[in-house]
Write a protein that holds these residues in place. Sequence first.
Motif, PDB file in Angstrom:
ATOM      1  N   TRP A 147     -49.691  33.902  34.583  1.00 19.29           N
ATOM      2  CA  TRP A 147     -50.706  34.861  34.170  1.00 19.29           C
ATOM      3  C   TRP A 147     -51.796  34.818  35.215  1.00 19.29           C
ATOM      4  CZ3 TRP A 147     -55.928  34.371  32.669  1.00 19.29           C
ATOM      5  CH2 TRP A 147     -56.499  35.542  32.140  1.00 19.29           C
ATOM      6  N   THR A 148     -52.164  35.988  35.724  1.00 21.08           N
ATOM      7  CA  THR A 148     -53.211  36.077  36.729  1.00 21.08           C
ATOM      8  C   THR A 148     -54.035  37.323  36.443  1.00 21.08           C
ATOM      9  OG1 THR A 148     -53.671  35.940  39.110  1.00 21.08           O
ATOM     10  CG2 THR A 148     -51.817  37.337  38.440  1.00 21.08           C
ATOM     11  N   ALA A 154     -55.017  38.237  47.069  1.00 25.11           N
ATOM     12  CA  ALA A 154     -54.291  37.334  47.980  1.00 25.11           C
ATOM     13  C   ALA A 154     -53.256  36.524  47.209  1.00 25.11           C
ATOM     14  CB  ALA A 154     -55.248  36.415  48.727  1.00 25.11           C
ATOM     15  N   ALA A 155     -53.635  36.010  46.043  1.00 24.06           N
ATOM     16  CA  ALA A 155     -52.688  35.242  45.219  1.00 24.06           C
ATOM     17  C   ALA A 155     -51.539  36.142  44.773  1.00 24.06           C
ATOM     18  CB  ALA A 155     -53.398  34.641  44.016  1.00 24.06           C
ATOM     19  N   ARG A 156     -51.836  37.382  44.415  1.00 27.09           N
ATOM     20  CA  ARG A 156     -50.775  38.305  43.997  1.00 27.09           C
ATOM     21  C   ARG A 156     -49.792  38.575  45.126  1.00 27.09           C
ATOM     22  NH1 ARG A 156     -54.359  42.386  42.623  1.00 27.09           N
ATOM     23  NH2 ARG A 156     -52.768  43.830  43.298  1.00 27.09           N
ATOM     24  N   ARG A 157     -50.280  38.664  46.356  1.00 28.36           N
ATOM     25  CA  ARG A 157     -49.365  38.852  47.512  1.00 28.36           C
ATOM     26  C   ARG A 157     -48.429  37.656  47.637  1.00 28.36           C
ATOM     27  NH1 ARG A 157     -53.926  41.140  49.983  1.00 28.36           N
ATOM     28  NH2 ARG A 157     -54.447  39.193  51.000  1.00 28.36           N
ATOM     29  N   ILE A 158     -48.970  36.456  47.476  1.00 29.69           N
ATOM     30  CA  ILE A 158     -48.136  35.247  47.529  1.00 29.69           C
ATOM     31  C   ILE A 158     -47.104  35.290  46.407  1.00 29.69           C
ATOM     32  CG2 ILE A 158     -48.132  32.730  47.210  1.00 29.69           C
ATOM     33  CD1 ILE A 158     -50.977  32.777  48.526  1.00 29.69           C
ATOM     34  N   GLN A 182     -52.493  40.063  34.281  1.00 32.27           N
ATOM     35  CA  GLN A 182     -51.120  40.395  34.651  1.00 32.27           C
ATOM     36  C   GLN A 182     -50.191  39.224  34.350  1.00 32.27           C
ATOM     37  OE1 GLN A 182     -51.431  41.414  38.825  1.00 32.27           O
ATOM     38  NE2 GLN A 182     -51.770  43.560  38.290  1.00 32.27           N
ATOM     39  N   ASP A 183     -49.076  39.540  33.719  1.00 38.11           N
ATOM     40  CA  ASP A 183     -48.006  38.575  33.506  1.00 38.11           C
ATOM     41  C   ASP A 183     -46.959  38.832  34.581  1.00 38.11           C
ATOM     42  OD1 ASP A 183     -48.889  37.270  31.037  1.00 38.11           O
ATOM     43  OD2 ASP A 183     -48.627  39.261  30.157  1.00 38.11           O
ATOM     44  N   ARG A 184     -46.480  37.741  35.197  1.00 36.99           N
ATOM     45  CA  ARG A 184     -45.474  37.848  36.260  1.00 36.99           C
ATOM     46  C   ARG A 184     -44.424  36.760  36.047  1.00 36.99           C
ATOM     47  NH1 ARG A 184     -46.695  40.934  40.653  1.00 36.99           N
ATOM     48  NH2 ARG A 184     -48.684  41.987  40.513  1.00 36.99           N
TER      49      ARG A 184
END
Length: 193
Positions: A147-148, A154-158, A182-184
């Motif tokens: 969860w972000t 930047a973390a989402r790109r990683i 966001q759930d990933r």
Amino acid sequence: MPAPERPRRTEAMATVRTILPQGRPPRREDVLLCEPGPGDLGWIVQRNAALHAAEYGWNTDYEGLVARIVADFAQDHDPHLERVRTAELDGRPVGCAMCVRDEAPGTARLRLLLVEPDARGLGVGGRLVTAAVGFARGAGYRDLALWTNDVRTAARRIHRRQGFALTGERPHRSFGKDLTGQDRRPELRGPAG
């Protein structure tokens, strides 16, 4: 089965640790991934709170969340099912990530990915996430949740480079800000990234 553990950091290791020659910029290979030593869990709380306040304007509610996550880990974790990794550069911590049990059976959760601004661009975040995904696979988890918030670009790109696909999002008010959570989730059955 997870990869062999890197030894816990000790004072004796400090003499073997890479110390950068004065004036030489750091390189990817100068960064070590380690088990946390004394004080590192406190560093995770402090740096997450300070960096998220500076970069996103988040209030101390976020620090409270991070402190609870870290305290739960410190108080009661199974080293076969949960792991924290810190990244070190020139003898100091510059990043961290946690892989902990989720409430859902067979599911792990990636938590608290952080890379210090002066260590960004060295692949630290990618290495930390790769280590967490590899650990989750090796520990036998069927699923890995994350969860972000959308502001953490930047973390989402990683996360995307590591195979974490967006599975849901919703607006919320947390940490003194209006955010989109966001759930990933990645695919855990394939080879490690």
